[in-house]
Design a protein around this motif. Structure first.
Motif, PDB file in Angstrom:
ATOM      1  N   MET A  78      -9.056 119.768 151.452  1.00 29.83           N
ATOM      2  CA  MET A  78      -6.961 120.308 150.988  1.00 29.83           C
ATOM      3  C   MET A  78      -7.377 121.794 151.087  1.00 29.83           C
ATOM      4  N   ARG A  79      -8.408 121.958 150.808  1.00 31.94           N
ATOM      5  CA  ARG A  79      -7.858 123.465 150.346  1.00 31.94           C
ATOM      6  C   ARG A  79      -7.697 124.028 151.924  1.00 31.94           C
ATOM      7  N   ARG A  80      -8.990 123.830 152.881  1.00 31.39           N
ATOM      8  CA  ARG A  80      -8.427 124.218 154.178  1.00 31.39           C
ATOM      9  C   ARG A  80      -7.287 124.471 154.267  1.00 31.39           C
ATOM     10  N   LEU A  81      -6.722 123.301 154.576  1.00 33.67           N
ATOM     11  CA  LEU A  81      -5.475 123.048 155.219  1.00 33.67           C
ATOM     12  C   LEU A  81      -4.210 123.206 154.371  1.00 33.67           C
ATOM     13  N   LEU A 126      -8.878 116.992 162.679  1.00 31.53           N
ATOM     14  CA  LEU A 126      -9.435 116.255 161.083  1.00 31.53           C
ATOM     15  C   LEU A 126      -8.700 114.861 161.155  1.00 31.53           C
ATOM     16  N   LEU A 127      -6.867 115.061 161.763  1.00 32.24           N
ATOM     17  CA  LEU A 127      -6.480 113.721 161.543  1.00 32.24           C
ATOM     18  C   LEU A 127      -7.206 112.200 161.972  1.00 32.24           C
ATOM     19  N   ALA A 128      -7.834 113.334 163.254  1.00 32.68           N
ATOM     20  CA  ALA A 128      -8.754 111.608 164.098  1.00 32.68           C
ATOM     21  C   ALA A 128      -9.984 111.402 163.016  1.00 32.68           C
ATOM     22  N   ILE A 129     -10.435 112.777 162.843  1.00 29.88           N
ATOM     23  CA  ILE A 129     -11.528 112.303 162.358  1.00 29.88           C
ATOM     24  C   ILE A 129     -11.408 111.573 160.913  1.00 29.88           C
ATOM     25  N   VAL A 175     -13.019 109.484 153.026  1.00 29.03           N
ATOM     26  CA  VAL A 175     -13.300 111.330 152.955  1.00 29.03           C
ATOM     27  C   VAL A 175     -12.754 111.466 152.029  1.00 29.03           C
ATOM     28  N   LYS A 176     -13.353 110.498 150.699  1.00 28.92           N
ATOM     29  CA  LYS A 176     -13.187 111.319 149.194  1.00 28.92           C
ATOM     30  C   LYS A 176     -14.613 112.151 148.998  1.00 28.92           C
ATOM     31  N   ASP A 177     -15.357 111.999 150.248  1.00 26.58           N
ATOM     32  CA  ASP A 177     -16.137 113.290 149.432  1.00 26.58           C
ATOM     33  C   ASP A 177     -16.022 113.946 149.795  1.00 26.58           C
ATOM     34  N   PHE A 178     -15.252 114.398 150.498  1.00 24.83           N
ATOM     35  CA  PHE A 178     -15.506 115.929 151.125  1.00 24.83           C
ATOM     36  C   PHE A 178     -13.973 116.422 151.064  1.00 24.83           C
ATOM     37  N   LEU A 232      -7.268 108.487 151.496  1.00 24.65           N
ATOM     38  CA  LEU A 232      -6.736 108.448 149.709  1.00 24.65           C
ATOM     39  C   LEU A 232      -6.448 107.351 148.856  1.00 24.65           C
ATOM     40  N   GLY A 233      -5.621 106.698 149.367  1.00 20.07           N
ATOM     41  CA  GLY A 233      -4.531 105.837 148.847  1.00 20.07           C
ATOM     42  C   GLY A 233      -3.951 106.639 147.215  1.00 20.07           C
ATOM     43  N   PRO A 234      -4.216 105.800 146.262  1.00 22.61           N
ATOM     44  CA  PRO A 234      -4.190 106.166 144.946  1.00 22.61           C
ATOM     45  C   PRO A 234      -5.290 107.613 144.364  1.00 22.61           C
TER      46      PRO A 234
END
Length: 86
Positions: A43-46, A24-27, A35-38, A72-74
Motif C-alpha cells: 500500500m505504501r508503494r501503490l 501486482l493485481l494478478a499476484i 497478502v496481509k503479510d506484506f 484483505l476484506g475487513p
C-alpha cells in the motif's frame, strides 16, 4: 516499482508503472489472505503513485488497491484513514 520513479523518461516510467500494477493485481488475487503479510509495504508503494500529478497510472493503481482490499476484506479498513484515501 520504486525504481520507476528514478527513470528519466516519464512516459516509459508511467507505462512500466501501469504494467507493474497489473502484475501486482494478478499476484494479490492469487495470494488472497497471504497478502496481509506484506500489505503495508504494498500500500505504501501503490499510494506513492498518486503523488505523480496527472499520471496515467492512477487507474491501474486503484485497481491494484482494489485487489488488496478484496484480498484483505475487513482488514483493509486500517488503510481507509491514510491520506490518499481521504
Amino acid at each position: 516499482l520504486d525504481k520507476t520513479f528514478e527513470m528519466d523518461d516519464a512516459n516509459a516510467a508511467s507505462d512500466l508503472q501501469a504494467l507493474l500494477c497489473g502484475v501486482l493485481l494478478a499476484i494479490v488475487s492469487r495470494l488472497e489472505d497471504k497478502v496481509k503479510d506484506f500489505s503495508d509495504e504494498l500500500m505504501r508503494r501503490l499510494s506513492r503513485l498518486f503523488l505523480i500529478p496527472k499520471a496515467r497510472v492512477h487507474e491501474e493503481a486503484l485497481m491494484a488497491i482494489g485487489g488488496v482490499a478484496n484480498a484483505l476484506g475487513p482488514l483493509f479498513d486500517r488503510y481507509a484513514s491514510t491520506p490518499f484515501m481521504q
